[in-house]
Design a protein around this motif. Structure first.
Motif, PDB file in Angstrom:
ATOM      1  N   PRO A   1      11.017   5.287   2.510  1.00 40.73           N
ATOM      2  CA  PRO A   1      10.801   3.834   2.515  1.00 40.73           C
ATOM      3  C   PRO A   1       9.327   3.439   2.429  1.00 40.73           C
ATOM      4  CG  PRO A   1      12.374   4.470   4.218  1.00 40.73           C
ATOM      5  CD  PRO A   1      11.789   5.740   3.676  1.00 40.73           C
ATOM      6  N   ASN A   2       8.437   4.359   2.821  1.00 38.90           N
ATOM      7  CA  ASN A   2       7.010   4.034   2.780  1.00 38.90           C
ATOM      8  C   ASN A   2       6.496   3.836   1.364  1.00 38.90           C
ATOM      9  OD1 ASN A   2       4.551   3.749   4.532  1.00 38.90           O
ATOM     10  ND2 ASN A   2       3.809   5.317   3.122  1.00 38.90           N
ATOM     11  N   LEU A   3       7.237   4.294   0.373  1.00 38.19           N
ATOM     12  CA  LEU A   3       6.800   4.103  -1.006  1.00 38.19           C
ATOM     13  C   LEU A   3       6.682   2.614  -1.328  1.00 38.19           C
ATOM     14  CD1 LEU A   3       5.967   5.740  -3.449  1.00 38.19           C
ATOM     15  CD2 LEU A   3       8.356   5.797  -4.176  1.00 38.19           C
ATOM     16  N   GLN A   4       7.579   1.802  -0.762  1.00 34.84           N
ATOM     17  CA  GLN A   4       7.476   0.358  -0.980  1.00 34.84           C
ATOM     18  C   GLN A   4       6.212  -0.208  -0.331  1.00 34.84           C
ATOM     19  OE1 GLN A   4       9.194  -1.722  -2.839  1.00 34.84           O
ATOM     20  NE2 GLN A   4      10.668  -0.210  -3.574  1.00 34.84           N
ATOM     21  N   ASN A   5       5.807   0.334   0.812  1.00 36.48           N
ATOM     22  CA  ASN A   5       4.552  -0.084   1.433  1.00 36.48           C
ATOM     23  C   ASN A   5       3.363   0.254   0.538  1.00 36.48           C
ATOM     24  OD1 ASN A   5       5.911  -0.969   3.742  1.00 36.48           O
ATOM     25  ND2 ASN A   5       5.683   1.010   4.770  1.00 36.48           N
ATOM     26  N   SER A   6       3.469   1.373  -0.157  1.00 34.45           N
ATOM     27  CA  SER A   6       2.399   1.771  -1.066  1.00 34.45           C
ATOM     28  C   SER A   6       2.291   0.796  -2.232  1.00 34.45           C
ATOM     29  CB  SER A   6       2.649   3.198  -1.581  1.00 34.45           C
ATOM     30  OG  SER A   6       2.645   4.118  -0.516  1.00 34.45           O
ATOM     31  N   PHE A   7       3.434   0.386  -2.776  1.00 37.94           N
ATOM     32  CA  PHE A   7       3.417  -0.601  -3.856  1.00 37.94           C
ATOM     33  C   PHE A   7       2.787  -1.909  -3.371  1.00 37.94           C
ATOM     34  CE2 PHE A   7       7.630   1.446  -5.441  1.00 37.94           C
ATOM     35  CZ  PHE A   7       6.922   2.521  -5.960  1.00 37.94           C
ATOM     36  N   ALA A   8       3.141  -2.306  -2.154  1.00 38.92           N
ATOM     37  CA  ALA A   8       2.644  -3.570  -1.608  1.00 38.92           C
ATOM     38  C   ALA A   8       1.149  -3.528  -1.313  1.00 38.92           C
ATOM     39  CB  ALA A   8       3.406  -3.924  -0.330  1.00 38.92           C
ATOM     40  N   ALA A   9       0.624  -2.319  -1.063  1.00 40.37           N
ATOM     41  CA  ALA A   9      -0.794  -2.190  -0.701  1.00 40.37           C
ATOM     42  C   ALA A   9      -1.709  -2.049  -1.900  1.00 40.37           C
ATOM     43  CB  ALA A   9      -0.978  -0.986   0.219  1.00 40.37           C
ATOM     44  N   ALA A  10      -1.157  -1.791  -3.084  1.00 39.51           N
ATOM     45  CA  ALA A  10      -1.979  -1.552  -4.270  1.00 39.51           C
ATOM     46  C   ALA A  10      -2.380  -2.860  -4.943  1.00 39.51           C
ATOM     47  CB  ALA A  10      -1.216  -0.675  -5.261  1.00 39.51           C
ATOM     48  N   LYS A  11      -3.526  -2.839  -5.570  1.00 32.12           N
ATOM     49  CA  LYS A  11      -4.007  -4.018  -6.287  1.00 32.12           C
ATOM     50  C   LYS A  11      -3.238  -4.184  -7.597  1.00 32.12           C
ATOM     51  CE  LYS A  11      -7.621  -2.036  -9.250  1.00 32.12           C
ATOM     52  NZ  LYS A  11      -9.053  -2.084  -9.622  1.00 32.12           N
ATOM     53  N   LEU A  12      -3.386  -5.318  -8.244  1.00 34.56           N
ATOM     54  CA  LEU A  12      -2.799  -5.523  -9.566  1.00 34.56           C
ATOM     55  C   LEU A  12      -3.360  -4.483 -10.532  1.00 34.56           C
ATOM     56  CD1 LEU A  12      -3.023  -9.419  -9.807  1.00 34.56           C
ATOM     57  CD2 LEU A  12      -1.017  -8.036  -9.213  1.00 34.56           C
ATOM     58  N   ASN A  13      -2.468  -3.870 -11.300  1.00 29.44           N
ATOM     59  CA  ASN A  13      -2.827  -2.783 -12.220  1.00 29.44           C
ATOM     60  C   ASN A  13      -3.427  -1.588 -11.484  1.00 29.44           C
ATOM     61  OD1 ASN A  13      -1.989  -4.191 -14.546  1.00 29.44           O
ATOM     62  ND2 ASN A  13      -3.958  -5.239 -14.684  1.00 29.44           N
ATOM     63  N   GLY A  14      -3.077  -1.436 -10.207  1.00 30.94           N
ATOM     64  CA  GLY A  14      -3.578  -0.333  -9.409  1.00 30.94           C
ATOM     65  C   GLY A  14      -2.824   0.961  -9.642  1.00 30.94           C
ATOM     66  N   GLN A  15      -3.258   1.997  -8.899  1.00 27.80           N
ATOM     67  CA  GLN A  15      -2.718   3.349  -9.055  1.00 27.80           C
ATOM     68  C   GLN A  15      -2.047   3.798  -7.758  1.00 27.80           C
ATOM     69  OE1 GLN A  15      -3.305   5.212 -11.995  1.00 27.80           O
ATOM     70  NE2 GLN A  15      -4.456   3.531 -12.925  1.00 27.80           N
ATOM     71  N   PRO A  49       8.423  -4.131  -7.774  1.00 24.70           N
ATOM     72  CA  PRO A  49       7.012  -4.354  -7.441  1.00 24.70           C
ATOM     73  C   PRO A  49       6.059  -3.618  -8.382  1.00 24.70           C
ATOM     74  CG  PRO A  49       8.277  -3.856  -5.465  1.00 24.70           C
ATOM     75  CD  PRO A  49       9.160  -3.564  -6.630  1.00 24.70           C
ATOM     76  N   VAL A  50       6.480  -2.452  -8.867  1.00 25.04           N
ATOM     77  CA  VAL A  50       5.657  -1.701  -9.814  1.00 25.04           C
ATOM     78  C   VAL A  50       5.507  -2.493 -11.102  1.00 25.04           C
ATOM     79  CG1 VAL A  50       5.482   0.433 -11.145  1.00 25.04           C
ATOM     80  CG2 VAL A  50       6.333   0.503  -8.796  1.00 25.04           C
ATOM     81  N   HIS A  51       6.621  -3.069 -11.555  1.00 20.93           N
ATOM     82  CA  HIS A  51       6.605  -3.838 -12.802  1.00 20.93           C
ATOM     83  C   HIS A  51       5.748  -5.092 -12.681  1.00 20.93           C
ATOM     84  CE1 HIS A  51       8.244  -5.466 -16.585  1.00 20.93           C
ATOM     85  NE2 HIS A  51       8.180  -6.643 -15.951  1.00 20.93           N
ATOM     86  N   PHE A  52       5.997  -5.871 -11.651  1.00 19.62           N
ATOM     87  CA  PHE A  52       5.337  -7.177 -11.553  1.00 19.62           C
ATOM     88  C   PHE A  52       3.864  -7.075 -11.164  1.00 19.62           C
ATOM     89  CE2 PHE A  52       9.819  -8.579 -11.088  1.00 19.62           C
ATOM     90  CZ  PHE A  52       9.849  -9.427 -12.189  1.00 19.62           C
ATOM     91  N   SER A  53       3.448  -5.927 -10.621  1.00 17.97           N
ATOM     92  CA  SER A  53       2.028  -5.725 -10.335  1.00 17.97           C
ATOM     93  C   SER A  53       1.349  -4.837 -11.368  1.00 17.97           C
ATOM     94  CB  SER A  53       1.842  -5.112  -8.932  1.00 17.97           C
ATOM     95  OG  SER A  53       2.249  -6.017  -7.930  1.00 17.97           O
ATOM     96  N   GLY A  54       2.121  -4.360 -12.347  1.00 16.04           N
ATOM     97  CA  GLY A  54       1.540  -3.517 -13.390  1.00 16.04           C
ATOM     98  C   GLY A  54       0.976  -2.217 -12.875  1.00 16.04           C
ATOM     99  N   LEU A  55       1.648  -1.620 -11.894  1.00 20.19           N
ATOM    100  CA  LEU A  55       1.135  -0.407 -11.260  1.00 20.19           C
ATOM    101  C   LEU A  55       1.408   0.840 -12.094  1.00 20.19           C
ATOM    102  CD1 LEU A  55       2.314  -1.053  -7.583  1.00 20.19           C
ATOM    103  CD2 LEU A  55       0.140  -1.703  -8.643  1.00 20.19           C
ATOM    104  N   SER A  56       0.577   1.841 -11.921  1.00 23.84           N
ATOM    105  CA  SER A  56       0.830   3.172 -12.472  1.00 23.84           C
ATOM    106  C   SER A  56       1.272   4.073 -11.327  1.00 23.84           C
ATOM    107  CB  SER A  56      -0.430   3.741 -13.118  1.00 23.84           C
ATOM    108  OG  SER A  56      -0.822   2.957 -14.228  1.00 23.84           O
ATOM    109  N   LEU A  57       2.398   4.749 -11.502  1.00 20.01           N
ATOM    110  CA  LEU A  57       2.960   5.606 -10.455  1.00 20.01           C
ATOM    111  C   LEU A  57       2.880   7.064 -10.889  1.00 20.01           C
ATOM    112  CD1 LEU A  57       4.524   6.003  -7.790  1.00 20.01           C
ATOM    113  CD2 LEU A  57       6.641   5.624  -9.084  1.00 20.01           C
ATOM    114  N   HIS A  58       2.264   7.879 -10.052  1.00 20.75           N
ATOM    115  CA  HIS A  58       2.094   9.305 -10.350  1.00 20.75           C
ATOM    116  C   HIS A  58       2.865  10.127  -9.319  1.00 20.75           C
ATOM    117  CE1 HIS A  58      -1.274   8.049 -12.933  1.00 20.75           C
ATOM    118  NE2 HIS A  58      -1.591   7.246 -11.929  1.00 20.75           N
ATOM    119  N   VAL A  59       3.795  10.941  -9.768  1.00 22.86           N
ATOM    120  CA  VAL A  59       4.557  11.808  -8.885  1.00 22.86           C
ATOM    121  C   VAL A  59       3.959  13.209  -8.965  1.00 22.86           C
ATOM    122  CG1 VAL A  59       6.808  12.820  -8.376  1.00 22.86           C
ATOM    123  CG2 VAL A  59       6.653  10.444  -9.166  1.00 22.86           C
TER     124      VAL A  59
END
Length: 328
Positions: A223-237, A251-261
Motif C-alpha cells: 500500500p505504501n506505493l500509493q504514498n510514493s505516488f502522492a509524494a512525487a512531484k509532477l513528472n517526477g520519478q 495517480p501515475v497517469h495524472f501526475s505524469g510520473l515515471s515508475l521504475h521497478v
C-alpha cells in the motif's frame, strides 16, 4: 567442504549442516573461499516459498546470495582477478547457482568486483544485493545533484544504502521510518520523516513547499506505493523494489510520473547483462573507500551453523541494517 543446506522448503528448521564437494572452477568463473554472507529478504522468500518461485534451487540447496571472500581458483578467460584477490558480489543462492552458505562457491566473474579495501569481510558481504538495488533504483530515476530524494524505509537494507548513495550524488535526502529508526537515518545524513505521525501531504508541504519530491525510492512496497505516488512531484520519478500487487495507477497517469521497478536478480536468473553488476560493485567499492558508503550491520552476529537464528532475526522486524553470517 562444510556447508549449511536446506533439505526442504519451509520454516527455519529446514537448515542442516552438511559436507559437500568443493566446486570445480570453469571458464569465465572463479572459486571463492567465502568469509561472510548476508541474509536478504529474498533468501527468506526462497526458503519459505520454494517452487512457487521460478528460480528456487533444487534440493538439497545452498542459500546465500551475497558474499565476500578470497579467490581460490581462476577459470579460463578470467583476466580481472587472480588467486588471493579479496572480492565481493552477489552470485548464487538461486536456480542452479550454489549459494554462499558454504566454505567455497563458484561465481561468475562478471558478477563480482574487488572488495572495498577499507571494509571488513563482514561489512563488504552486506553490500552487494542491497547496494546494487539501491544504485539501480536511483540511477534509473536519474537522481542527481540538488534534487530532493525521498527514501521510504530509510533504516532497511536497501534504504540505508540508498540514503548514502543519493547523498554522494549531491541530492538532498529525506527518509521515512519509525521512531526507532530516527537516530540512524539522521546519522546517515537524511532528514527524518515520522511516517506514523505525519501525513504524506504534510511532509510534502513541509519539505518541498507542496511541490513533491523529485525522486521517491520506495523500499517498503504494498500500500505504501500509493504514498510514493502522492509524494512525487509532477513528472517526477518513482522507483520501487516491491511491486507485487494490484494497485490504481491513476495517480501515475495524472501526475505524469515515471515508475521504475527494480528486480536486481534478473542478470543472475536470465544470464542477462551480468557485467553491469560487476561494474556497479566496482563503483560502490570506490564510494566505500572514499568514505561515502558504509553498510550498517545488525547488532547480532551469526556463524554458519546459526543460519536458522539469522533468518529468524531478519524476520523479527527489529533489524537495523544487515544481518551477516560469518563463514569459517
Amino acid at each position: 567442504m562444510k556447508a549449511t543446506i536446506i533439505e526442504d522448503f519451509g520454516g527455519t528448521d529446514v537448515f542442516a549442516s552438511a559436507e559437500l564437494e568443493k566446486p570445480n572452477v570453469k571458464p569465465g568463473h572463479v572459486v571463492v573461499k567465502v568469509a561472510a554472507t548476508s541474509v536478504n529478504t529474498i533468501d527468506m522468500m526462497i526458503r519459505q516459498m520454494g517452487t512457487d518461485l521460478p528460480f528456487a534451487p533444487a534440493l538439497p540447496g545452498v542459500l546465500g546470495m551475497d558474499f565476500a571472500g578470497v579467490i581460490d581458483q581462476v577459470g579460463e578467460g578470467v583476466t580481472r582477478f587472480k588467486v588471493g584477490d579479496e572480492v565481493y558480489g552477489c552470485a548464487g543462492g538461486l536456480g542452479d547457482l550454489q549459494g554462499a552458505m558454504a566454505e567455497y562457491m563458484l561465481a561468475d566473474a562478471q558478477l563480482i568486483a574487488h572488495k572495498p579495501t577499507s571494509l571488513s569481510m563482514r561489512k563488504a558481504a552486506a553490500i552487494p544485493l542491497v547496494g546494487i538495488t539501491a544504485y539501480e533504483g536511483l540511477t534509473r530515476a536519474q537522481a542527481s545533484e540538488g534534487q530532493s530524494v525521498l527514501v521510504h524505509g530509510g533504516a532497511g537494507g536497501v534504504g540505508h544504502l540508498a540514503i548514502q548513495i543519493a547523498r554522494s550524488f549531491g541530492a538532498n535526502v529525506y527518509a521515512t521510518g519509525g521512531s526507532e529508526a530516527q537516530a540512524l537515518i539522521e546519522k546517515l545524513g537524511a532528514t527524518y520523516i515520522d511516517y506514523r505521525n505525519e501525513e504524506v501531504s504534510d511532509y510534502v508541504q513541509a519539505h518541498t513547499q507542496g511541490k513533491g519530491f523529485d525522486v521517491v525510492y520506495d523500499t517498503v512496497g504494498g500500500p505504501n506505493l500509493q504514498n510514493s505516488f502522492a509524494a512525487a512531484k509532477l513528472n517526477g520519478q518513482v522507483s520501487t523494489t516491491v511491486s507485487l500487487l494490484e494497485t490504481d495507477l491513476s495517480p501515475v497517469h495524472f501526475s505524469g510520473l515515471s515508475l521504475h521497478v527494480v528486480f536486481m536478480l534478473i542478470p543472475m536468473i536470465h544470464n542477462h547483462n551480468r557485467s553491469a553488476h560487476g561494474e556497479i560493485l566496482t563503483t560502490l567499492a570506490q564510494m566505500a573507500d572514499a568514505g561515502k558508503l558504509a553498510p550498517v550491520l545488525d547488532s547480532q552476529a551469526f556463524s554458519l551453523s546459526e543460519a536458522s537464528q539469522a533468518h529468524d532475526r531478519l524476520a523479527s522486524g527489529q533489524v537495523m541494517g544487515k544481518v551477516v553470517i560469518s563463514v569459517p
